[in-house]
Design a protein around this motif. Structure first.
Motif, PDB file in Angstrom:
ATOM      1  N   TYR A  96       1.278  -1.332   0.124  1.00  0.00           N
ATOM      2  CA  TYR A  96      -0.122  -0.003   0.278  1.00  0.00           C
ATOM      3  C   TYR A  96       0.731   1.377   0.430  1.00  0.00           C
ATOM      4  CZ  TYR A  96      -3.180   3.666   1.864  1.00  0.00           C
ATOM      5  OH  TYR A  96      -3.819   5.032   2.192  1.00  0.00           O
ATOM      6  N   GLY A  97       2.194   1.398   0.938  1.00  0.00           N
ATOM      7  CA  GLY A  97       2.818   2.487   1.058  1.00  0.00           C
ATOM      8  C   GLY A  97       4.108   2.321   0.606  1.00  0.00           C
ATOM      9  N   GLY A  98       4.727   3.011   0.477  1.00  0.00           N
ATOM     10  CA  GLY A  98       6.240   3.340   0.299  1.00  0.00           C
ATOM     11  C   GLY A  98       6.645   2.237   1.321  1.00  0.00           C
ATOM     12  N   TYR A  99       7.015   2.193   2.166  1.00  0.00           N
ATOM     13  CA  TYR A  99       7.576   1.070   4.040  1.00  0.00           C
ATOM     14  C   TYR A  99       7.148  -0.280   3.084  1.00  0.00           C
ATOM     15  CZ  TYR A  99       9.493   4.275   5.955  1.00  0.00           C
ATOM     16  OH  TYR A  99      10.463   5.286   7.043  1.00  0.00           O
ATOM     17  N   ASP A 100       5.529  -0.212   2.647  1.00  0.00           N
ATOM     18  CA  ASP A 100       5.403  -1.799   2.095  1.00  0.00           C
ATOM     19  C   ASP A 100       6.467  -2.263   0.904  1.00  0.00           C
ATOM     20  OD1 ASP A 100       3.662  -1.720   4.654  1.00  0.00           O
ATOM     21  OD2 ASP A 100       2.196  -0.614   3.351  1.00  0.00           O
ATOM     22  N   GLU A 153      10.123  -5.847  -2.209  1.00  0.00           N
ATOM     23  CA  GLU A 153      11.247  -5.856  -3.910  1.00  0.00           C
ATOM     24  C   GLU A 153      13.070  -6.251  -2.620  1.00  0.00           C
ATOM     25  OE1 GLU A 153      11.278  -4.859  -6.375  1.00  0.00           O
ATOM     26  OE2 GLU A 153       9.188  -4.133  -6.398  1.00  0.00           O
ATOM     27  N   LEU A 154      13.094  -5.821  -0.913  1.00  0.00           N
ATOM     28  CA  LEU A 154      13.903  -6.217  -1.124  1.00  0.00           C
ATOM     29  C   LEU A 154      14.015  -7.482  -0.377  1.00  0.00           C
ATOM     30  CD1 LEU A 154      16.751  -4.989   0.558  1.00  0.00           C
ATOM     31  CD2 LEU A 154      15.629  -4.112   1.967  1.00  0.00           C
ATOM     32  N   GLY A 155      12.649  -7.633   0.651  1.00  0.00           N
ATOM     33  CA  GLY A 155      12.388  -9.145   0.887  1.00  0.00           C
ATOM     34  C   GLY A 155      12.917 -10.323  -0.037  1.00  0.00           C
ATOM     35  N   GLU A 156      12.161 -10.152  -1.302  1.00  0.00           N
ATOM     36  CA  GLU A 156      12.141 -11.420  -2.266  1.00  0.00           C
ATOM     37  C   GLU A 156      12.976 -10.993  -3.180  1.00  0.00           C
ATOM     38  OE1 GLU A 156       9.463  -9.823  -4.828  1.00  0.00           O
ATOM     39  OE2 GLU A 156       7.698 -10.836  -3.680  1.00  0.00           O
ATOM     40  N   ARG A 157      14.275 -10.522  -3.226  1.00  0.00           N
ATOM     41  CA  ARG A 157      15.293 -10.524  -3.061  1.00  0.00           C
ATOM     42  C   ARG A 157      16.151 -11.026  -2.677  1.00  0.00           C
ATOM     43  NH1 ARG A 157      13.151  -6.371  -6.486  1.00  0.00           N
ATOM     44  NH2 ARG A 157      13.950  -5.895  -8.513  1.00  0.00           N
ATOM     45  N   VAL A 178      19.732 -10.065  12.259  1.00  0.00           N
ATOM     46  CA  VAL A 178      20.327  -8.504  12.776  1.00  0.00           C
ATOM     47  C   VAL A 178      18.391  -8.840  12.280  1.00  0.00           C
ATOM     48  CG1 VAL A 178      20.494  -6.449  10.714  1.00  0.00           C
ATOM     49  CG2 VAL A 178      22.161  -9.093  10.799  1.00  0.00           C
ATOM     50  N   ILE A 179      18.303  -6.741  12.650  1.00  0.00           N
ATOM     51  CA  ILE A 179      16.844  -6.712  13.075  1.00  0.00           C
ATOM     52  C   ILE A 179      16.924  -5.393  11.686  1.00  0.00           C
ATOM     53  CG2 ILE A 179      15.310  -5.733  14.243  1.00  0.00           C
ATOM     54  CD1 ILE A 179      16.289  -7.544  16.863  1.00  0.00           C
ATOM     55  N   PHE A 180      15.621  -5.044  10.764  1.00  0.00           N
ATOM     56  CA  PHE A 180      16.385  -3.415  10.378  1.00  0.00           C
ATOM     57  C   PHE A 180      14.533  -3.707  10.600  1.00  0.00           C
ATOM     58  CE2 PHE A 180      14.841  -2.047   6.390  1.00  0.00           C
ATOM     59  CZ  PHE A 180      15.885  -0.787   6.411  1.00  0.00           C
ATOM     60  N   VAL A 181      14.828  -2.456  10.850  1.00  0.00           N
ATOM     61  CA  VAL A 181      13.384  -1.713  11.144  1.00  0.00           C
ATOM     62  C   VAL A 181      12.909  -0.420  10.117  1.00  0.00           C
ATOM     63  CG1 VAL A 181      12.040  -0.575  12.772  1.00  0.00           C
ATOM     64  CG2 VAL A 181      14.430  -2.371  13.608  1.00  0.00           C
ATOM     65  N   VAL A 182      12.353   0.381   9.563  1.00  0.00           N
ATOM     66  CA  VAL A 182      11.485   1.192   9.079  1.00  0.00           C
ATOM     67  C   VAL A 182      10.848   1.960   9.629  1.00  0.00           C
ATOM     68  CG1 VAL A 182      11.672  -0.231   6.555  1.00  0.00           C
ATOM     69  CG2 VAL A 182       9.810   0.003   8.024  1.00  0.00           C
ATOM     70  N   ASN A 183      10.724   3.120   9.377  1.00  0.00           N
ATOM     71  CA  ASN A 183      10.290   4.477  10.108  1.00  0.00           C
ATOM     72  C   ASN A 183      10.886   4.547  11.266  1.00  0.00           C
ATOM     73  OD1 ASN A 183       8.781   5.564  11.039  1.00  0.00           O
ATOM     74  ND2 ASN A 183       6.567   5.337  10.833  1.00  0.00           N
ATOM     75  N   SER A 184      11.101   6.106  11.043  1.00  0.00           N
ATOM     76  CA  SER A 184      12.048   7.125  12.326  1.00  0.00           C
ATOM     77  C   SER A 184      11.110   6.891  13.432  1.00  0.00           C
ATOM     78  CB  SER A 184      12.280   8.233  11.937  1.00  0.00           C
ATOM     79  OG  SER A 184      11.344   9.275  12.096  1.00  0.00           O
ATOM     80  N   GLY A 185       9.357   7.161  13.762  1.00  0.00           N
ATOM     81  CA  GLY A 185       8.840   6.849  15.566  1.00  0.00           C
ATOM     82  C   GLY A 185       8.907   5.578  15.955  1.00  0.00           C
ATOM     83  N   ASN A 186       9.662   4.514  15.290  1.00  0.00           N
ATOM     84  CA  ASN A 186       9.842   3.277  15.799  1.00  0.00           C
ATOM     85  C   ASN A 186      11.559   3.537  16.475  1.00  0.00           C
ATOM     86  OD1 ASN A 186       7.674   2.066  15.337  1.00  0.00           O
ATOM     87  ND2 ASN A 186       8.753   1.733  13.216  1.00  0.00           N
TER      88      ASN A 186
END
Length: 374
Positions: A22-26, A31-35, A95-103
């Motif tokens: 839906y959004g940019g992060y999704d 794209e990143l996860g599948e690759r 490794v933990i990869f987080v998106v969004n600075s709110g986190n």
């Protein structure tokens, strides 16, 4: 012991999930996860449980965990990441990869558990009009916390890297948001709205103040253009600002609401006379990359981020944050069709190597490998 791709385990969280797009992060996670999965990395994505009726544990080689959240407008996303972070810290991910600075604040949990982390902070959230008062203060504080608790800060533009250095004295790695150059598609889907190829200007984005659709509408209606201004997008909740905009009566305006059919959206991009980009805050913008990918002529609000993306005027013109400037830019674009055609022909060249998803994935993989070694 060195971690090879074959047994590197990466947890990704902070967005709605996979394969929900839906959004940019999704989109980025897809794209990143599948690759990464195709390269033998074990990818785990934390999905927002309430959004998934069916919950398969494995989708396209990606492990999906469905974590709960406290369902409310301001708490959903943050509580979802909180629960996801706890789950990941008690697991065997490298490794933990987080998106969004709110986190940002949740990095303290991974610090306690000594799990290596990276965060993509994106956007100047605290400046966005929707987060007035307390919300703005929270995002500023959360972004600052991200720079203290996470091992690697990632930004998607050089300008955003500069902002983080200036505000928080923290350097970050720049990895752009990816894009896919697209073939133009036929104009048949436009018949749904009685539109003709090159007969309209286009805006795509949420109807929120910081995307400046109101400014573009006002300036466009002041111009002598005979074309239509098509506004694609909406807001997922009742909103006085958006309603005021949608209630403007003029035969030259067309509000389509959300367009979820990818062919219809592709046709709207491919056949517009000009794509208008009014986004004010944030780094690399996915809607702008789509416009370049579909070969659009682009008129963008003059911001450092948009200057960077259009290579300082190589791939479009800029307008100032004034209705009069929009009006002048519309009339200039209409009087110079050859120039607009030239922008269309060269738009895809704007999607340089740095916006290529394979290249983007390689850069992330390098970061994850480096963190896993720690």
């Amino acid at each position: 012991m060195a971690v090879s791709e074959k047994n590197l385990k990466v947890a990704i969280m902070g967005a709605k999930g996979y394969p929900y797009v839906y959004g940019g992060y999704d989109t980025m996670i897809k794209e990143l996860g599948e690759r990464l999965a195709a390269k033998g990395v074990h990818v785990r994505v934390y999905n927002h449980r309430a959004l998934f009726k069916e919950r398969p544990p494995l989708v396209n080689g990606i492990e999906c965990i469905y974590t709960p959240a406290i369902e409310s407008k301001s708490l959903t996303q943050l509580t979802h990441t909180f629960f996801s972070m706890l789950h990941a810290c008690f697991s065997d991910v490298d490794v933990i990869f987080v998106v969004n600075s709110g986190n940002g604040p949740f990095g303290i949990i991974s610090r306690i558990f000594r799990k290596p982390t990276a965060i993509n902070v994106d956007g100047l959230e605290w400046l966005r009009p929707k987060w007035k008062g307390l919300g703005a203060k929270y995002f500023y504080w959360a972004s600052k916390m991200a720079t203290k608790f996470y091992d690697q800060i990632i930004n998607d533009s050089d300008e955003m890297r500069r902002v983080y250095l200036e505000l928080f004295q923290k350097d970050s790695k720049v990895i752009a948001y990816g894009a896919n150059p697209r073939e133009s598609v036929g104009s048949e889907p436009l018949e749904k709205w009685n539109l003709e190829s090159r007969g309209y200007f286009l805006i795509v984005g949420r109807l929120v103040p910081d995307n400046n659709a109101d400014l573009i509408v006002e300036g466009f209606l002041k111009s002598n253009s005979k074309r239509t201004l098509v506004i694609v997008g909406d807001v997922p909740f009742a909103d006085a600002w958006a309603n005021r905009l949608k209630n403007i009566q003029d035969p030259r305006l067309l509000f389509t609401g959300y367009v979820t059919d990818p062919n219809e959206l592709a046709a709207l991009y491919s056949h517009c006379y000009v794509y208008f980009h009014g986004h004010e805050y944030g780094g690399t913008n996915p809607a702008m990359l789509k416009a370049l990918g579909y070969g659009c002529a682009i008129l963008a609000l003059d911001t450092p981020f948009n200057q960077e993306m259009l290579q300082n005027g190589k791939h479009g013109w800029y307008f100032e944050k004034k209705a009069e400037s929009v009006k002048e830019t519309v009339e200039k674009a209409e009087s110079e069709p050859e120039e607009m055609e030239m922008f269309r022909k060269t738009a895809r060249l704007g999607l340089t190597q740095k916006y290529n998803w394979d290249h983007v994935t390689e850069q992330y993989l390098e970061v994850f490998r480096g963190l896993a070694k720690k």
